[in-house]
Every structure is written in structure tokens, then in C-alpha cells.
Design an enzyme around this catalytic site. Structure first.
Site, PDB file in Angstrom:
ATOM      1  N   THR A 234       0.817  -1.212   0.000  1.00 51.32           N
ATOM      2  CA  THR A 234       0.000   0.000   0.000  1.00 51.32           C
ATOM      3  C   THR A 234       0.849   1.259   0.000  1.00 51.32           C
ATOM      4  O   THR A 234       0.621   2.178  -0.778  1.00 51.32           O
ATOM      5  CB  THR A 234      -0.939  -0.003   1.218  1.00 51.32           C
ATOM      6  OG1 THR A 234      -1.835  -1.111   1.108  1.00 51.32           O
ATOM      7  CG2 THR A 234      -1.750   1.283   1.287  1.00 51.32           C
ATOM      8  N   CYS A 235       1.831   1.336   0.876  1.00 51.44           N
ATOM      9  CA  CYS A 235       2.609   2.569   1.029  1.00 51.44           C
ATOM     10  C   CYS A 235       3.245   3.002  -0.280  1.00 51.44           C
ATOM     11  O   CYS A 235       3.139   4.148  -0.696  1.00 51.44           O
ATOM     12  CB  CYS A 235       3.680   2.391   2.097  1.00 51.44           C
ATOM     13  SG  CYS A 235       4.721   3.852   2.307  1.00 51.44           S
TER      14      CYS A 235
ATOM     15  N   CYS B 269       1.384   6.119   1.009  1.00 53.82           N
ATOM     16  CA  CYS B 269       2.256   7.220   1.418  1.00 53.82           C
ATOM     17  C   CYS B 269       3.003   7.877   0.266  1.00 53.82           C
ATOM     18  O   CYS B 269       3.029   9.109   0.155  1.00 53.82           O
ATOM     19  CB  CYS B 269       3.301   6.732   2.429  1.00 53.82           C
ATOM     20  SG  CYS B 269       2.803   5.365   3.464  1.00 53.82           S
TER      21      CYS B 269
ATOM     22  N   LYS C  19       0.724   9.535  -2.515  1.00 55.01           N
ATOM     23  CA  LYS C  19       0.029  10.626  -1.812  1.00 55.01           C
ATOM     24  C   LYS C  19       0.952  11.822  -1.615  1.00 55.01           C
ATOM     25  O   LYS C  19       0.582  12.964  -1.890  1.00 55.01           O
ATOM     26  CB  LYS C  19      -0.491  10.089  -0.471  1.00 55.01           C
ATOM     27  CG  LYS C  19      -1.212  11.092   0.442  1.00 55.01           C
ATOM     28  CD  LYS C  19      -0.289  11.809   1.396  1.00 55.01           C
ATOM     29  CE  LYS C  19       0.549  10.942   2.278  1.00 55.01           C
ATOM     30  NZ  LYS C  19      -0.143  10.280   3.365  1.00 55.01           N
TER      31      LYS C  19
ATOM     32  N   TYR D  68      11.847  -2.824  -5.210  1.00 53.00           N
ATOM     33  CA  TYR D  68      11.510  -3.786  -4.162  1.00 53.00           C
ATOM     34  C   TYR D  68      11.724  -5.219  -4.636  1.00 53.00           C
ATOM     35  O   TYR D  68      12.189  -6.078  -3.879  1.00 53.00           O
ATOM     36  CB  TYR D  68      10.060  -3.584  -3.699  1.00 53.00           C
ATOM     37  CG  TYR D  68       9.927  -2.592  -2.563  1.00 53.00           C
ATOM     38  CD1 TYR D  68       9.547  -3.010  -1.291  1.00 53.00           C
ATOM     39  CD2 TYR D  68      10.201  -1.240  -2.747  1.00 53.00           C
ATOM     40  CE1 TYR D  68       9.429  -2.122  -0.239  1.00 53.00           C
ATOM     41  CE2 TYR D  68      10.087  -0.336  -1.708  1.00 53.00           C
ATOM     42  CZ  TYR D  68       9.713  -0.779  -0.461  1.00 53.00           C
ATOM     43  OH  TYR D  68       9.604   0.113   0.573  1.00 53.00           O
TER      44      TYR D  68
ATOM     45  N   GLY E  52      -1.706 -15.900  -1.704  1.00 48.78           N
ATOM     46  CA  GLY E  52      -1.291 -16.851  -0.691  1.00 48.78           C
ATOM     47  C   GLY E  52      -2.360 -17.066   0.363  1.00 48.78           C
ATOM     48  O   GLY E  52      -3.101 -16.147   0.704  1.00 48.78           O
TER      49      GLY E  52
ATOM     50  N   TYR F 124      -6.565  10.993   8.620  1.00 48.76           N
ATOM     51  CA  TYR F 124      -5.419  11.339   7.778  1.00 48.76           C
ATOM     52  C   TYR F 124      -5.827  11.525   6.317  1.00 48.76           C
ATOM     53  O   TYR F 124      -5.563  12.554   5.698  1.00 48.76           O
ATOM     54  CB  TYR F 124      -4.403  10.189   7.769  1.00 48.76           C
ATOM     55  CG  TYR F 124      -3.534   9.974   8.956  1.00 48.76           C
ATOM     56  CD1 TYR F 124      -2.180  10.279   8.905  1.00 48.76           C
ATOM     57  CD2 TYR F 124      -4.023   9.396  10.120  1.00 48.76           C
ATOM     58  CE1 TYR F 124      -1.343  10.028   9.976  1.00 48.76           C
ATOM     59  CE2 TYR F 124      -3.196   9.147  11.198  1.00 48.76           C
ATOM     60  CZ  TYR F 124      -1.855   9.456  11.129  1.00 48.76           C
ATOM     61  OH  TYR F 124      -1.037   9.209  12.191  1.00 48.76           O
ATOM     62  N   ILE F 125      -6.400  10.454   5.749  1.00 48.87           N
ATOM     63  CA  ILE F 125      -6.653  10.423   4.313  1.00 48.87           C
ATOM     64  C   ILE F 125      -7.616  11.526   3.901  1.00 48.87           C
ATOM     65  O   ILE F 125      -7.425  12.183   2.868  1.00 48.87           O
ATOM     66  CB  ILE F 125      -7.179   9.032   3.908  1.00 48.87           C
ATOM     67  CG1 ILE F 125      -6.069   7.989   4.100  1.00 48.87           C
ATOM     68  CG2 ILE F 125      -7.669   9.020   2.463  1.00 48.87           C
ATOM     69  CD1 ILE F 125      -6.528   6.549   3.971  1.00 48.87           C
TER      70      ILE F 125
ATOM     71  N   GLU G 170      -5.883  14.990   4.046  1.00 47.58           N
ATOM     72  CA  GLU G 170      -4.818  15.062   3.048  1.00 47.58           C
ATOM     73  C   GLU G 170      -5.384  15.247   1.645  1.00 47.58           C
ATOM     74  O   GLU G 170      -4.910  16.093   0.872  1.00 47.58           O
ATOM     75  CB  GLU G 170      -3.938  13.809   3.129  1.00 47.58           C
ATOM     76  CG  GLU G 170      -3.064  13.794   4.383  1.00 47.58           C
ATOM     77  CD  GLU G 170      -2.347  12.492   4.614  1.00 47.58           C
ATOM     78  OE1 GLU G 170      -1.413  12.478   5.441  1.00 47.58           O
ATOM     79  OE2 GLU G 170      -2.702  11.469   3.992  1.00 47.58           O
TER      80      GLU G 170
ATOM     81  N   HIS H 260      19.128  29.898  13.631  1.00 47.04           N
ATOM     82  CA  HIS H 260      18.405  31.141  13.347  1.00 47.04           C
ATOM     83  C   HIS H 260      18.758  31.674  11.964  1.00 47.04           C
ATOM     84  O   HIS H 260      19.920  31.646  11.578  1.00 47.04           O
ATOM     85  CB  HIS H 260      18.758  32.198  14.402  1.00 47.04           C
ATOM     86  CG  HIS H 260      18.006  33.474  14.239  1.00 47.04           C
ATOM     87  ND1 HIS H 260      16.677  33.595  14.598  1.00 47.04           N
ATOM     88  CD2 HIS H 260      18.388  34.676  13.727  1.00 47.04           C
ATOM     89  CE1 HIS H 260      16.284  34.837  14.334  1.00 47.04           C
ATOM     90  NE2 HIS H 260      17.305  35.512  13.798  1.00 47.04           N
TER      91      HIS H 260
ATOM     92  N   GLU I 283      13.768  26.574  15.720  1.00 49.38           N
ATOM     93  CA  GLU I 283      14.378  27.114  16.941  1.00 49.38           C
ATOM     94  C   GLU I 283      13.341  27.422  18.017  1.00 49.38           C
ATOM     95  O   GLU I 283      13.689  27.530  19.196  1.00 49.38           O
ATOM     96  CB  GLU I 283      15.197  28.367  16.621  1.00 49.38           C
ATOM     97  CG  GLU I 283      14.390  29.574  16.185  1.00 49.38           C
ATOM     98  CD  GLU I 283      15.264  30.784  15.879  1.00 49.38           C
ATOM     99  OE1 GLU I 283      16.133  31.106  16.710  1.00 49.38           O
ATOM    100  OE2 GLU I 283      15.073  31.388  14.810  1.00 49.38           O
TER     101      GLU I 283
END
Length: 495
Positions: free
Chosen positions: A69-70, A75, A78, A127, A143, A210-211, A214, A469, A474
Site C-alpha cells: 500500500t505505502c 504514502c 500521496k 523492491y 497466498g 489522515y486520508i 490530506e 536562526h 528554533e
């Protein structure tokens, strides 16, 4: 080489020579957690097989892809769309920085979609190569578990092949859900939202997590009209209340129409779009309706109950602190266990599984002080306890430090959007219990803060750190004045 494996909490002394299985480990699901567990187990000397459904950007019960999914429909794509959506407002802000832009700025959705698809195809290939390089055997197909030490792979042509394995690891993740309302087939989930043929002109989003926020930010940043409906008074249930208020204010400030305390009751196809009816009787016509109403563990087709693996009511696989199920040879990690559903957490669980079972180092995942981010625009990021969680768990007073300011960039651009930073401190020990930020670069800043909290940093140590800075970061080391002190009475006892 002898491998030590955790069996019912004890280190198994079985030698490699006694093995009579096809594989030491067979993994079902080649997402982030499954790939990590496979690779690291192989590096520890295990013979590993893994299976995954065929690749496609939009998932189903029989379609998935290496990377999970990611990488394919979560992720990564997205975040690419978040970057794309950010350029529009950035170009508007650029005018006051001296950039003369044409009044009309065109956005080509299909070009971005093509680039996004090219990137997820590239990552899918990476992957696969990672698995191959580690010596992991990859099988393409569905599987399922048919015994404590046996898996069956249904190949693309429908043929079934079974393999024996000393250990089986389930890492099948979760899938987006649709609410049970009339016309729900007219809506889409985040899978389809990442691969739409056309950019919506008017989008309705149901959900407050989240979704939902976003995609509201993404589509609004690309010029669409967006109506966001959610049941609570504020979005992002479970996050710090003060931060939720800031996110809601920012969403509205960016032009998103918020509908708190409202859900959808029915969708109907009409000429010109989809008619949306709310539970308050309101009607809106939109061209896209996104259901961002949660995800469910992807366990239905695994045959787990038939082999005695315990599931909870939501279908999540029950595991102990080492990710082991009640069947000692079967393990599970990631979203399918519904513990903390974040990609880096699945990676941690996969790493610790490999160390425990094949590395001779039993390790239970530690879920404390894990940072996370919501990539709305601007983003929210947190680590540790929220104010509400700290008060609930505390036995003594809690000190709240906050800083609200206009980011330096906005002083020139003229954008009216405040950043909020917050620290939660135990008054007695001075330990920083939580940190949160809503504003530009929040996730990048919070990752560093997470290290400090993991090390048990105190407020005094934050204060003694010299800031960079000028930067927003900071502010985390210059918050000297207590915003408020929350007094929490110690629990009463009968002693």
C-alpha cells in the site's frame, strides 16, 4: 549454522539439519513489512519465500503488487500529489517576492498522474530487486494458510501450489472500506483517488482522519472545490485537541468547506454528477465522492480461522509482544494486526521479527514515542503524548508550553496562516512527554524531536540547546514561559 527461534516464549534449539521444510520462512504479503522481514531473515541465513498479488495501482482482493500500500497506493503517491498541490499556493505567494506570473496558472493533472505512475513502477521494480538480491524467492499469486506449516499459492493461471515452511509470516496489510449507505458504489476510496482519469472540479469527502484531510488539501491545492464531512466537531480524532483546531482553521483558510457533525446518508447518480444527501437532509452535487472512512485488516481470504489463528472482531490477527499468533509457527506484522498502522512501524516489526526468530535476539517492538505526520497543507506532526493523553496518565501536574507565530515566509507573501508548536512536560521530573507542530516542514522538524524524546530529554535540555536562526525549528528550544499548568490530582487509594 544453528538458528534460534522463539517458540512459546522460549528460544528453540532445533538445529538447521533437522529441518524438513521447503522454506524456513514463507511470507504472505510483500509490502514494506513483509519485504523487510524477508530480507533480514535471509541475511540471518534463513531460506525465505514470499508471495504477492499481481501489480496494479488500484487494489482488490486479487490485485496488489510488491511494495504494498505505502509504495503503490499510499504514502508515496500521496506525498507526490501533496507536493504537486503545494505549488499552486506557493506560486501565488511568490508574487510578493517579486515573481511576475501570468494571471492564469494552468495545472496538468494527467502529466502529474503519469509521473506518479512512473515513480511507483520504478519503486515496484526496486523492491523486487531487493528481494532477489537478498536471495528471497518471490512468487506471484494469492497466498493462503492451509496448515500450521503449509501455505498455498494460487498462481495467475489458477493453478495451486503448496509449500511447507517452519515459520509463516502474515503481512497482508489493510484495505480501504466503504460505508454501508445506498449508492456507496458511486463513491471511491483512496486507491481510486490516486489514479483518477480527470481532476475533480467539485469533490465531496467523507471522513475526518489522515486520508480525508490530506486529499482535501490535495484537491483544493489543485483548484477543486472541496466539501469535507465528518462526524465529530473537529477532524483528526485522537490527536491533540489544540492541534485539531489549528488544522481545521487552516483547512478553512485554504478554502475547504468543513461540515462537522455531519455524515452522508445516500448517493445517487444524476445527469451532471453525483447527488449527495447528508444525514441533516442537505443535498450537494459533486463529480467525485471520496470515502475516507477507515481501513480493515486484509485477512478474510487467508483461511486463518480454519487453521486456528485467533482474530479480533475487526478481522485483525491477534499477536503477542513478539508478533507471534496463538499458533506458534504463524506470525503477523503490520496493519493486518491493527496495532499502530504506520509504514515505519511495520518496518520495525519486520526487523524485530527477523531478529527474534532467525537472529537469536528476541526483540519486542517498542511503540512509545513514535513520531507521525498528517500531510495536509500545511502539515501536522506529533510525537509522544497529546495534552489530553498526558493529563489522563499523569499523577502530577503537567506543564504546557506553546508558541504561535506567523512563519517568516508569510510576512512577505501575506498569507494569513499561523504555525503552532507545543511541548508537554511533566512538572515533577521535567521530562518532555510530547511534542507537536502544525506548520511548514513539521514532519522534518519532528523527526529530530522524536530522537530527543526517545532519549528521555528534559525541558531543561531543550532550553540549553542553541537554536538555528532564523528558522521555525528554533522555537522548540526557546519556549521559556509556561502557557498553562494543568493540575492533576493523584489517584485516591483506600490505604
Amino acid at each position: 549454522m544453528a538458528r534460534k527461534m522463539l517458540i512459546d516464549g522460549e528460544l528453540d534449539k532445533t538445529s538447521e539439519g533437522e529441518s524438513h521444510y521447503d522454506f524456513d520462512l514463507f511470507v504472505i504479503g510483500a509490502g514494506s513489512g513483509g519485504v523487510r522481514a524477508s530480507r533480514f531473515s535471509a541475511q540471518n541465513g534463513a531460506k525465505v519465500g514470499i508471495c504477492e498479488l499481481p501489480f496494479h495501482p488500484i487494489s482488490s482482493e486479487v490485485i496488489g503488487g510488491v511494495g504494498g500500500t505505502c509504495v503503490i497506493r499510499g504514502c508515496v503517491p500521496k506525498k507526490i500529489l501533496v507536493y504537486g498541490a503545494s505549488f499552486g499556493p506557493e506560486m501565488e505567494d511568490a508574487r510578493n517576492y517579486g515573481w511576475d506570473l501570468n494571471e492564469r496558472i494552468d495545472f496538468n493533472w494527467k502529466k502529474l498522474l503519469q509521473k506518479k505512475t512512473e515513480e511507483i513502477n520504478r519503486l515496484n521494480g526496486i523492491y523486487k530487486r531487493l528481494l532477489s538480491s537478498a536471495g528471497v524467492k518471490l512468487f506471484e499469486g494469492e497466498g493462503r494458510v492451509i496448515g500450521p506449516n503449509e501455505v498455498e499459492v494460487i498462481q495467475l493461471d489458477g493453478t495451486k501450489i503448496s509449500y511447507s515452511a517452519k515459520h509463516i509470516l502474515i503481512a497482508t496489510g489493510s484495505r480501504a472500506q466503504r460505508p454501508p449507505i445506498p449508492g456507496q458504489e458511486l463513491g471511491i476510496t483512496s486507491d481510486e483517488a490516486l489514479s483518477l482519469e480527470e481532476l475533480p472540479k467539485h469533490a465531496v469527502i467523507l471522513g475526518g482522519g489522515y486520508i480525508a484531510v490530506e486529499f482535501a488539501s490535495i484537491w483544493r491545492g489543485m483548484g477543486a472545490k472541496v466539501d469535507l464531512f465528518y462526524r465529530k466537531e473537529l477532524p483528526l480524532r485522537g490527536f491533540d485537541e489544540e492541534m485539531r483546531e489549528v488544522v481545521a482553521r487552516n483547512l478553512e483558510g485554504r478554502g475547504i468547506n468543513l461540515h462537522p457533525g455531519t455524515s452522508l446518508s445516500e448517493l445517487a447518480k444524476i445527469e451532471g454528477g453525483i447527488k449527495v444527501r447528508t444525514d441533516h437532509g442537505e443535498e450537494i452535487v459533486a463529480d467525485v465522492v471520496l470515502f475516507a472512512t477507515g481501513r480493515a485488516p486484509n485477512s478474510k481470504r487467508l483461511n486463518l480461522e480454519a487453521v486456528g489463528v485467533d482474530l479480533d472482531k475487526a478481522g485483525a490477527i491477534k499477536v503477542n509482544e513478539y508478533s507471534q499468533t496463538n499458533v506458534p509457527s504463524i506470525w503477523a506484522i503490520g496493519d493486518v494486526t491493527n496495532r499502530m498502522n504506520l509504514t515505519p512501524v511495520a518496518l520495525m516489526e519486520g526487523t524485530y521479527f527477523a531478529n527474534t526468530v532467525f537472529g537469536g535476539k528476541p526483540m519486542a517492538p517498542d511503540y512509545s514515542n513514535i513520531a507521525c505526520a498528517v500531510f495536509c497543507i500545511p502539515p501536522l506532526s506529533v510525537v509522544g503524548l497529546s495534552e489530553q493523553e498526558a493529563v489522563e496518565k499523569a499523577n502530577g501536574d503537567i506543564l504546557i508550553f506553546t508558541s504561535t507565530f506567523n512563519p517568516m515566509k508569510n510576512t512577505i507573501s501575506g498569507r494569513q496562516e499561523k504555525t503552532l508548536m507545543k511541548l508537554i512536560v511533566d512538572a515533577e521530573t521535567d521530562k518532555v512527554l510530547g511534542a507537536s507542530m502544525c506548520g511548514p516542514d513539521a514532519a522534518e522538524i519532528m523527526q529530530g524531536i522524536a530522537i530527543a524524546l526517545k532519549c528521555g530529554a528534559t525541558k531543561a535540555q531543550f532550553d540549553s540547546t542553541v537554536g538555528i536562526h532564523p528558522s521555525a525549528a528554533e522555537e522548540f528550544v526557546t519556549m521559556r514561559s509556561v502557557t498553562r499548568r494543568v493540575s492533576v490530582g493523584k489517584p485516591r487509594t483506600n490505604l
